[in-house]
Design an enzyme around this catalytic site. Sequence first.
Site, PDB file in Angstrom:
ATOM      1  N   ARG A  79       0.837  -1.207   0.000  1.00 19.58           N
ATOM      2  CA  ARG A  79       0.000   0.000   0.000  1.00 19.58           C
ATOM      3  C   ARG A  79       0.866   1.249   0.000  1.00 19.58           C
ATOM      4  O   ARG A  79       0.558   2.235  -0.686  1.00 19.58           O
ATOM      5  CB  ARG A  79      -0.917  -0.029   1.216  1.00 19.58           C
ATOM      6  CG  ARG A  79      -1.929   1.099   1.255  1.00 19.58           C
ATOM      7  CD  ARG A  79      -3.032   0.776   2.243  1.00 19.58           C
ATOM      8  NE  ARG A  79      -4.017   1.849   2.300  1.00 19.58           N
ATOM      9  CZ  ARG A  79      -4.174   2.672   3.332  1.00 19.58           C
ATOM     10  NH1 ARG A  79      -3.395   2.546   4.398  1.00 19.58           N
ATOM     11  NH2 ARG A  79      -5.084   3.607   3.315  1.00 19.58           N
ATOM     12  N   HIS A 110       0.653   4.235  -2.737  1.00 19.55           N
ATOM     13  CA  HIS A 110       0.325   5.608  -2.341  1.00 19.55           C
ATOM     14  C   HIS A 110       1.468   6.574  -2.615  1.00 19.55           C
ATOM     15  O   HIS A 110       1.223   7.770  -2.822  1.00 19.55           O
ATOM     16  CB  HIS A 110      -0.061   5.637  -0.859  1.00 19.55           C
ATOM     17  CG  HIS A 110      -1.457   5.195  -0.588  1.00 19.55           C
ATOM     18  ND1 HIS A 110      -2.335   5.887   0.198  1.00 19.55           N
ATOM     19  CD2 HIS A 110      -2.147   4.102  -1.031  1.00 19.55           C
ATOM     20  CE1 HIS A 110      -3.512   5.256   0.233  1.00 19.55           C
ATOM     21  NE2 HIS A 110      -3.408   4.162  -0.502  1.00 19.55           N
ATOM     22  N   VAL A 162       1.186   9.700  -6.351  1.00 16.28           N
ATOM     23  CA  VAL A 162       1.096  11.127  -6.061  1.00 16.28           C
ATOM     24  C   VAL A 162       2.110  11.885  -6.904  1.00 16.28           C
ATOM     25  O   VAL A 162       1.802  12.357  -8.000  1.00 16.28           O
ATOM     26  CB  VAL A 162       1.265  11.395  -4.559  1.00 16.28           C
ATOM     27  CG1 VAL A 162       1.175  12.879  -4.246  1.00 16.28           C
ATOM     28  CG2 VAL A 162       0.169  10.645  -3.787  1.00 16.28           C
ATOM     29  N   GLY A 195       4.808  10.456  -8.142  1.00 17.07           N
ATOM     30  CA  GLY A 195       5.660   9.441  -8.737  1.00 17.07           C
ATOM     31  C   GLY A 195       6.433   8.739  -7.629  1.00 17.07           C
ATOM     32  O   GLY A 195       6.353   9.112  -6.459  1.00 17.07           O
ATOM     33  N   ASP A 204       8.940   8.595  -5.586  1.00 17.19           N
ATOM     34  CA  ASP A 204      10.036   9.455  -5.139  1.00 17.19           C
ATOM     35  C   ASP A 204      10.180   9.517  -3.624  1.00 17.19           C
ATOM     36  O   ASP A 204      10.886  10.365  -3.090  1.00 17.19           O
ATOM     37  CB  ASP A 204       9.846  10.876  -5.683  1.00 17.19           C
ATOM     38  CG  ASP A 204       8.615  11.575  -5.091  1.00 17.19           C
ATOM     39  OD1 ASP A 204       7.773  10.874  -4.455  1.00 17.19           O
ATOM     40  OD2 ASP A 204       8.495  12.797  -5.253  1.00 17.19           O
ATOM     41  N   SER A 246       8.212  10.587  -1.485  1.00 20.18           N
ATOM     42  CA  SER A 246       7.646  11.789  -0.870  1.00 20.18           C
ATOM     43  C   SER A 246       6.689  11.439   0.266  1.00 20.18           C
ATOM     44  O   SER A 246       6.477  12.240   1.178  1.00 20.18           O
ATOM     45  CB  SER A 246       6.943  12.653  -1.918  1.00 20.18           C
ATOM     46  OG  SER A 246       5.962  11.905  -2.627  1.00 20.18           O
ATOM     47  N   GLU A 289       2.398  14.611   2.717  1.00 17.05           N
ATOM     48  CA  GLU A 289       1.480  13.604   2.194  1.00 17.05           C
ATOM     49  C   GLU A 289       0.955  12.669   3.277  1.00 17.05           C
ATOM     50  O   GLU A 289      -0.219  12.282   3.262  1.00 17.05           O
ATOM     51  CB  GLU A 289       2.173  12.775   1.102  1.00 17.05           C
ATOM     52  CG  GLU A 289       2.380  13.504  -0.196  1.00 17.05           C
ATOM     53  CD  GLU A 289       3.198  12.681  -1.183  1.00 17.05           C
ATOM     54  OE1 GLU A 289       3.072  11.443  -1.176  1.00 17.05           O
ATOM     55  OE2 GLU A 289       3.973  13.272  -1.951  1.00 17.05           O
ATOM     56  N   ASN A 340      -3.810   8.714   3.722  1.00 16.08           N
ATOM     57  CA  ASN A 340      -2.535   8.155   4.175  1.00 16.08           C
ATOM     58  C   ASN A 340      -2.424   7.987   5.685  1.00 16.08           C
ATOM     59  O   ASN A 340      -1.400   7.514   6.178  1.00 16.08           O
ATOM     60  CB  ASN A 340      -1.379   9.042   3.694  1.00 16.08           C
ATOM     61  CG  ASN A 340      -1.137   8.912   2.209  1.00 16.08           C
ATOM     62  OD1 ASN A 340      -1.479   7.896   1.603  1.00 16.08           O
ATOM     63  ND2 ASN A 340      -0.566   9.942   1.606  1.00 16.08           N
ATOM     64  N   HIS A 346      -4.852  -6.631  -3.182  1.00 15.66           N
ATOM     65  CA  HIS A 346      -5.825  -6.829  -2.120  1.00 15.66           C
ATOM     66  C   HIS A 346      -6.000  -8.297  -1.787  1.00 15.66           C
ATOM     67  O   HIS A 346      -6.870  -8.648  -0.984  1.00 15.66           O
ATOM     68  CB  HIS A 346      -7.171  -6.209  -2.507  1.00 15.66           C
ATOM     69  CG  HIS A 346      -7.138  -4.717  -2.551  1.00 15.66           C
ATOM     70  ND1 HIS A 346      -8.150  -3.948  -3.087  1.00 15.66           N
ATOM     71  CD2 HIS A 346      -6.201  -3.827  -2.117  1.00 15.66           C
ATOM     72  CE1 HIS A 346      -7.837  -2.666  -2.990  1.00 15.66           C
ATOM     73  NE2 HIS A 346      -6.658  -2.573  -2.406  1.00 15.66           N
ATOM     74  N   THR A 347      -5.198  -9.145  -2.387  1.00 12.01           N
ATOM     75  CA  THR A 347      -5.177 -10.561  -2.014  1.00 12.01           C
ATOM     76  C   THR A 347      -4.711 -10.734  -0.582  1.00 12.01           C
ATOM     77  O   THR A 347      -4.966 -11.767   0.053  1.00 12.01           O
ATOM     78  CB  THR A 347      -4.269 -11.359  -2.967  1.00 12.01           C
ATOM     79  OG1 THR A 347      -4.273 -12.730  -2.581  1.00 12.01           O
ATOM     80  CG2 THR A 347      -2.823 -10.876  -2.901  1.00 12.01           C
ATOM     81  N   ASP A 372      -1.864 -14.613  -3.832  1.00  4.49           N
ATOM     82  CA  ASP A 372      -2.355 -15.569  -4.825  1.00  4.49           C
ATOM     83  C   ASP A 372      -3.565 -14.957  -5.529  1.00  4.49           C
ATOM     84  O   ASP A 372      -3.924 -13.809  -5.292  1.00  4.49           O
ATOM     85  CB  ASP A 372      -2.693 -16.920  -4.174  1.00  4.49           C
ATOM     86  CG  ASP A 372      -3.794 -16.825  -3.123  1.00  4.49           C
ATOM     87  OD1 ASP A 372      -4.476 -15.776  -3.045  1.00  4.49           O
ATOM     88  OD2 ASP A 372      -3.983 -17.796  -2.366  1.00  4.49           O
TER      89      ASP A 372
END
Length: 334
Positions: free
Chosen positions: A65, A69, A73, A75, A77, A79, A88, A94, A191-192, A253
């Site tokens: 995640r 995230h 935003v 890229g 980087d 941040s 952020e 976040n 989301h597995t 999976d």
Amino acid sequence: MTNSKAVALAVGFMILLNLTGHCYGALEFGFYNGKCKLSDVEDIVRRTVYSKFLKDRTIAPALIRMQFHDCFVNGCDASILLDGPNAEKTAPPNLSVRGYNVIDDAKAAVEKVCPEVVSCADIIVMATRDVISFSGGRRYSVQTGRRDGRVSLARNTQTLPPPSASVSSAIRAFARKGLNPTDMLYLLGGHTIGIAHCSLFQDRLYNFQNSGKPDPTMDATLIASLRKTCAQNATLDRTVNLDQNPLSSKVIDKSFYNQIMLRRGILQIDQQLALDGLTKSKVAAIAASSDFNTKFGQAMVKMGAIQVLTGTQGEIRKSCRAINPQNMIPIINI
């Protein structure tokens, strides 16, 4: 208020120029080979992350995640790692992002043997790849050579698609980052593993779209089960697994796709993937395939290349939480 003033309030400093002295080119596999004498940067990160994973396996979905995230935003980087009153990480999407300590520890381990060479942005990508492999996913090679960004603004997180996004709007959001619908489907397959707070989908259980009724696209048995965890007037925001197959909710999976085909998706966007004409045939194909882990890794690599900083752009932070002091001066009279 001018844009300059907004940036000043958000980060408190103006960036001057990069003085780290390292010259970096485009992303490449094995970028750090030979740059840290005999030290294997990727192995140092792997061993550090593995020690954390053994103590807390939930860092796997947390880092997946985090990378998403971060990349969506400014890229990829790093941040999202920067501290600040309006950075952020303070934005609502976040507030539940975690795993910062894992990146901090991996960065500290690398700095001991190879100071000011390895970017925090690369560490996020390497660490995420590692926890995916520790969780049953196929280990994939990652490109490195990113540099760290110097801007982190909470308002920029508006580019993150919300859990209630429609399939068409999610496709457009991914397209703006250079990712096609197939990339989106595999990336949402992250989301597995992982969890969702009740507040993110509670409307689907009780008052979907102000109808006073639950979401008709959710399996009735699942609704009854989830209501036991997510009471309508609960004061505690509890969590449930995103993959409702208890045998694979902690394993990378393709089970997630089977679950949403059974109308057992937790987030609205997840469920709609299996119902919308734009994506349902591909969801069925992934559920029937044998190469999800390979394709998922390829999609993660592609996402990891979004708007990266290379060459003389950005910097190599000494601490992942702060811009290097020599690259900034106080804002005065802006």
